[in-house]
Design a protein around this motif. Structure first.
Motif, PDB file in Angstrom:
ATOM      1  N   GLY A  10      35.118  45.801  39.749  1.00  0.00           N
ATOM      2  CA  GLY A  10      34.204  44.438  39.875  1.00  0.00           C
ATOM      3  C   GLY A  10      33.594  44.327  39.249  1.00  0.00           C
ATOM      4  O   GLY A  10      32.733  43.370  39.244  1.00  0.00           O
ATOM      5  N   GLY A  12      34.597  42.548  36.793  1.00  0.00           N
ATOM      6  CA  GLY A  12      34.854  40.912  36.097  1.00  0.00           C
ATOM      7  C   GLY A  12      35.914  41.439  35.323  1.00  0.00           C
ATOM      8  O   GLY A  12      36.198  40.260  34.512  1.00  0.00           O
ATOM      9  N   LYS A  13      36.575  42.414  34.862  1.00  0.00           N
ATOM     10  CA  LYS A  13      37.775  42.864  33.456  1.00  0.00           C
ATOM     11  C   LYS A  13      38.549  42.325  33.805  1.00  0.00           C
ATOM     12  O   LYS A  13      38.664  41.348  33.011  1.00  0.00           O
ATOM     13  N   GLY A  14      39.506  41.567  35.193  1.00  0.00           N
ATOM     14  CA  GLY A  14      40.154  41.313  34.871  1.00  0.00           C
ATOM     15  C   GLY A  14      40.035  39.793  35.030  1.00  0.00           C
ATOM     16  O   GLY A  14      40.901  38.924  34.308  1.00  0.00           O
ATOM     17  N   THR A  15      38.962  39.217  35.823  1.00  0.00           N
ATOM     18  CA  THR A  15      38.585  37.714  35.509  1.00  0.00           C
ATOM     19  C   THR A  15      38.662  37.408  34.306  1.00  0.00           C
ATOM     20  O   THR A  15      38.687  36.287  33.579  1.00  0.00           O
ATOM     21  N   THR A  31      46.289  47.758  32.812  1.00  0.00           N
ATOM     22  CA  THR A  31      47.138  48.897  33.357  1.00  0.00           C
ATOM     23  C   THR A  31      47.136  49.019  35.049  1.00  0.00           C
ATOM     24  O   THR A  31      48.190  48.914  35.468  1.00  0.00           O
ATOM     25  N   ARG A  36      49.718  48.004  39.608  1.00  0.00           N
ATOM     26  CA  ARG A  36      50.312  47.681  40.900  1.00  0.00           C
ATOM     27  C   ARG A  36      51.601  47.072  41.278  1.00  0.00           C
ATOM     28  O   ARG A  36      52.032  46.848  42.127  1.00  0.00           O
ATOM     29  N   GLU A  57      41.482  57.694  42.632  1.00  0.00           N
ATOM     30  CA  GLU A  57      41.631  58.192  41.762  1.00  0.00           C
ATOM     31  C   GLU A  57      42.485  58.233  40.740  1.00  0.00           C
ATOM     32  O   GLU A  57      43.212  57.067  40.507  1.00  0.00           O
ATOM     33  N   GLY A  85      41.065  47.977  31.236  1.00  0.00           N
ATOM     34  CA  GLY A  85      41.154  49.131  31.761  1.00  0.00           C
ATOM     35  C   GLY A  85      42.144  50.451  31.394  1.00  0.00           C
ATOM     36  O   GLY A  85      42.078  51.135  31.648  1.00  0.00           O
ATOM     37  N   ARG A  88      40.928  54.918  30.056  1.00  0.00           N
ATOM     38  CA  ARG A  88      39.203  55.334  31.015  1.00  0.00           C
ATOM     39  C   ARG A  88      38.479  56.873  30.679  1.00  0.00           C
ATOM     40  O   ARG A  88      38.324  56.978  31.124  1.00  0.00           O
ATOM     41  N   GLN A  92      42.550  59.681  26.980  1.00  0.00           N
ATOM     42  CA  GLN A  92      43.561  57.620  26.186  1.00  0.00           C
ATOM     43  C   GLN A  92      43.190  57.243  25.166  1.00  0.00           C
ATOM     44  O   GLN A  92      43.675  56.655  24.651  1.00  0.00           O
ATOM     45  N   ARG A 127      36.470  40.405  47.789  1.00  0.00           N
ATOM     46  CA  ARG A 127      37.741  40.407  47.877  1.00  0.00           C
ATOM     47  C   ARG A 127      39.241  41.288  48.513  1.00  0.00           C
ATOM     48  O   ARG A 127      39.914  40.644  48.557  1.00  0.00           O
ATOM     49  N   ARG A 144      36.172  54.934  43.405  1.00  0.00           N
ATOM     50  CA  ARG A 144      35.991  54.532  41.468  1.00  0.00           C
ATOM     51  C   ARG A 144      34.833  54.532  41.328  1.00  0.00           C
ATOM     52  O   ARG A 144      34.556  54.541  40.371  1.00  0.00           O
ATOM     53  N   GLY A 172      26.219  37.300  37.048  1.00  0.00           N
ATOM     54  CA  GLY A 172      25.941  35.828  36.754  1.00  0.00           C
ATOM     55  C   GLY A 172      27.449  35.325  37.381  1.00  0.00           C
ATOM     56  O   GLY A 172      27.976  35.376  37.682  1.00  0.00           O
TER      57      GLY A 172
HETATM   58  P1  AP5 Z   1      38.328  41.025  39.033  1.00  0.00           P
HETATM   59  O1  AP5 Z   1      37.543  40.739  37.617  1.00  0.00           O
HETATM   60  O2  AP5 Z   1      38.473  41.894  39.423  1.00  0.00           O
HETATM   61  O3  AP5 Z   1      37.051  42.690  38.401  1.00  0.00           O
HETATM   62  P2  AP5 Z   1      37.597  44.148  37.565  1.00  0.00           P
HETATM   63  O4  AP5 Z   1      36.392  44.754  36.819  1.00  0.00           O
HETATM   64  O5  AP5 Z   1      39.007  43.950  37.034  1.00  0.00           O
HETATM   65  O6  AP5 Z   1      37.512  44.710  38.671  1.00  0.00           O
HETATM   66  P3  AP5 Z   1      38.679  45.774  39.706  1.00  0.00           P
HETATM   67  O7  AP5 Z   1      38.451  46.300  40.744  1.00  0.00           O
HETATM   68  O8  AP5 Z   1      40.115  45.563  39.499  1.00  0.00           O
HETATM   69  O9  AP5 Z   1      38.691  46.908  38.099  1.00  0.00           O
HETATM   70  P4  AP5 Z   1      39.348  48.777  38.356  1.00  0.00           P
HETATM   71  O10 AP5 Z   1      39.229  49.004  36.678  1.00  0.00           O
HETATM   72  O11 AP5 Z   1      39.059  49.091  39.869  1.00  0.00           O
HETATM   73  O12 AP5 Z   1      40.608  47.954  39.131  1.00  0.00           O
HETATM   74  P5  AP5 Z   1      42.131  48.501  37.985  1.00  0.00           P
HETATM   75  O13 AP5 Z   1      42.829  47.519  38.728  1.00  0.00           O
HETATM   76  O14 AP5 Z   1      41.921  48.426  36.539  1.00  0.00           O
HETATM   77  O15 AP5 Z   1      36.793  41.196  39.697  1.00  0.00           O
HETATM   78  C1  AP5 Z   1      36.738  41.841  40.563  1.00  0.00           C
HETATM   79  C2  AP5 Z   1      35.926  40.933  42.284  1.00  0.00           C
HETATM   80  O16 AP5 Z   1      34.672  40.102  41.796  1.00  0.00           O
HETATM   81  C3  AP5 Z   1      37.419  39.342  42.532  1.00  0.00           C
HETATM   82  O17 AP5 Z   1      37.472  38.976  43.250  1.00  0.00           O
HETATM   83  C4  AP5 Z   1      36.278  38.679  41.178  1.00  0.00           C
HETATM   84  O18 AP5 Z   1      36.978  36.847  41.624  1.00  0.00           O
HETATM   85  C5  AP5 Z   1      35.281  38.451  41.567  1.00  0.00           C
HETATM   86  N1  AP5 Z   1      33.764  38.258  40.267  1.00  0.00           N
HETATM   87  C6  AP5 Z   1      34.534  38.535  39.171  1.00  0.00           C
HETATM   88  N2  AP5 Z   1      33.504  37.340  38.602  1.00  0.00           N
HETATM   89  C7  AP5 Z   1      32.619  37.588  38.743  1.00  0.00           C
HETATM   90  C8  AP5 Z   1      31.226  36.618  38.957  1.00  0.00           C
HETATM   91  N3  AP5 Z   1      30.479  36.972  37.361  1.00  0.00           N
HETATM   92  N4  AP5 Z   1      30.149  36.162  40.399  1.00  0.00           N
HETATM   93  C9  AP5 Z   1      31.118  36.345  41.043  1.00  0.00           C
HETATM   94  N5  AP5 Z   1      31.949  37.371  41.946  1.00  0.00           N
HETATM   95  C10 AP5 Z   1      33.143  37.764  40.435  1.00  0.00           C
HETATM   96  O19 AP5 Z   1      42.545  49.600  38.459  1.00  0.00           O
HETATM   97  C11 AP5 Z   1      43.030  50.704  39.491  1.00  0.00           C
HETATM   98  C12 AP5 Z   1      43.717  50.992  39.401  1.00  0.00           C
HETATM   99  O20 AP5 Z   1      44.806  51.837  38.638  1.00  0.00           O
HETATM  100  C13 AP5 Z   1      42.885  52.776  39.202  1.00  0.00           C
HETATM  101  O21 AP5 Z   1      41.660  53.290  40.421  1.00  0.00           O
HETATM  102  C14 AP5 Z   1      43.815  53.669  38.907  1.00  0.00           C
HETATM  103  O22 AP5 Z   1      43.991  54.306  39.539  1.00  0.00           O
HETATM  104  C15 AP5 Z   1      45.022  52.790  38.038  1.00  0.00           C
HETATM  105  N6  AP5 Z   1      44.482  52.423  36.701  1.00  0.00           N
HETATM  106  C16 AP5 Z   1      44.576  51.296  36.079  1.00  0.00           C
HETATM  107  N7  AP5 Z   1      43.838  51.914  34.882  1.00  0.00           N
HETATM  108  C17 AP5 Z   1      43.799  53.027  34.615  1.00  0.00           C
HETATM  109  C18 AP5 Z   1      43.909  54.205  33.454  1.00  0.00           C
HETATM  110  N8  AP5 Z   1      44.088  53.880  32.283  1.00  0.00           N
HETATM  111  N9  AP5 Z   1      44.021  55.617  33.054  1.00  0.00           N
HETATM  112  C19 AP5 Z   1      43.951  55.833  34.415  1.00  0.00           C
HETATM  113  N10 AP5 Z   1      44.273  54.894  35.828  1.00  0.00           N
HETATM  114  C20 AP5 Z   1      44.492  53.782  35.787  1.00  0.00           C
END
Ligand code: AP5
Length: 187
Positions: A10, A12-15, A31, A36, A57, A85, A88, A92, A127, A144, A172
């Motif tokens: 959350g 904001g990495k993806g954003t 990743t 997904r 996990e 991401g 982690r 890795q 979200r 998480r 912000g």
């Molecule tokens: P978003 O930009 O999606 O934030 P994020 O940091 O990318 O959050 P994620 O929930 O996607 O991160 P994650 O690390 O849990 O998941 P990931 O997909 O990498 O923003 C989140 C929300 O906030 C959105 O709605 C956005 O619009 C809003 N927002 C953003 N910026 C804002 C702002 N400034 N103000 C207001 N709103 C804002 O990984 C998912 C799963 O995959 C992991 O749990 C794990 O099981 C697996 N996985 C992924 N990578 C690995 C790895 N390297 N090793 C092992 N497992 C892995």
């Protein structure tokens, strides 16, 4: 430029990765997004990953590492990339170093996006209402956060020791954070 973007769920990495990769003209490699996509397509990798993702996990290192090695070998990543991401875990980090050694190159920066826990939980719950991502339930979000603090937060110190860590405040408006990120990267 070869970049890693880290930060809690959350933050904001993806954003931000979308804007930064466009501004720097490098591919955005997430990743989480690759997993997904595989889950949606029902591939063997997706079936394996889903087991872990639904609980908040991490997918096992050997699965994640070979997927990233294959992705970084693709031609578009030759002159730079933004890894969102990954890494982690400490294994890795070692794998990424080994992949880049093999390509006779190295990372330029690891950017850590910091954000307040209450704010990121609110973002993810919002979200959940909008998109219904299966790992955005309150219980899984909590896990998480715990997994991030245990496995990934300590990696910032590793990159700080390497002299390539940049910390950016992720609180912000989205475009304010993008400006901070690009400024930290000298753009
Ligand atoms: P978003 O930009 O999606 O934030 P994020 O940091 O990318 O959050 P994620 O929930 O996607 O991160 P994650 O690390 O849990 O998941 P990931 O997909 O990498 O923003 C989140 C929300 O906030 C959105 O709605 C956005 O619009 C809003 N927002 C953003 N910026 C804002 C702002 N400034 N103000 C207001 N709103 C804002 O990984 C998912 C799963 O995959 C992991 O749990 C794990 O099981 C697996 N996985 C992924 N990578 C690995 C790895 N390297 N090793 C092992 N497992 C892995």
């Amino acid at each position: 430029m070869r970049l890693v973007l880290m930060g809690p769920p959350g933050a904001g990495k993806g954003t931000q990765a979308k804007f930064v990769s466009e501004a720097l003209n490098i591919p955005h490699i997430s990743t989480g997004e690759i997993f997904r996509k595989n889950v949606t397509e029902g591939t063997e990798l997706g079936v394996k990953a889903k087991e872990y993702m639904d609980k908040g996990e991490y997918v096992p290192d050997e699965v994640t590492n070979s997927m990233v090695a294959a992705r970084l070998a693709e031609p578009d990543a030759k002159n730079g990339f933004l890894l969102d991401g990954y890494p982690r875990t400490l294994p890795q980090v070692s794998e990424l170093d080994a992949i880049l050694d093999g390509l006779d190159t190295k990372l330029d920066n690891c950017v850590e996006i910091t954000a307040n826990t209450d704010e990121v939980v609110q973002r993810l719950l919002k979200r959940a209402e909008l998109e219904g991502r299966p790992d955005d339930t309150e219980e899984v979000i909590r896990n998480r956060m715990v997994v991030y603090a245990r496995e990934t937060e300590p990696l910032a110190a590793v990159y700080e020791e390497h002299g390539i860590l940049l910390k950016v405040d992720g609180m912000g408006e989205v475009d304010e954070v993008t400006q901070r990120l690009l400024a930290a990267l000298g753009h």
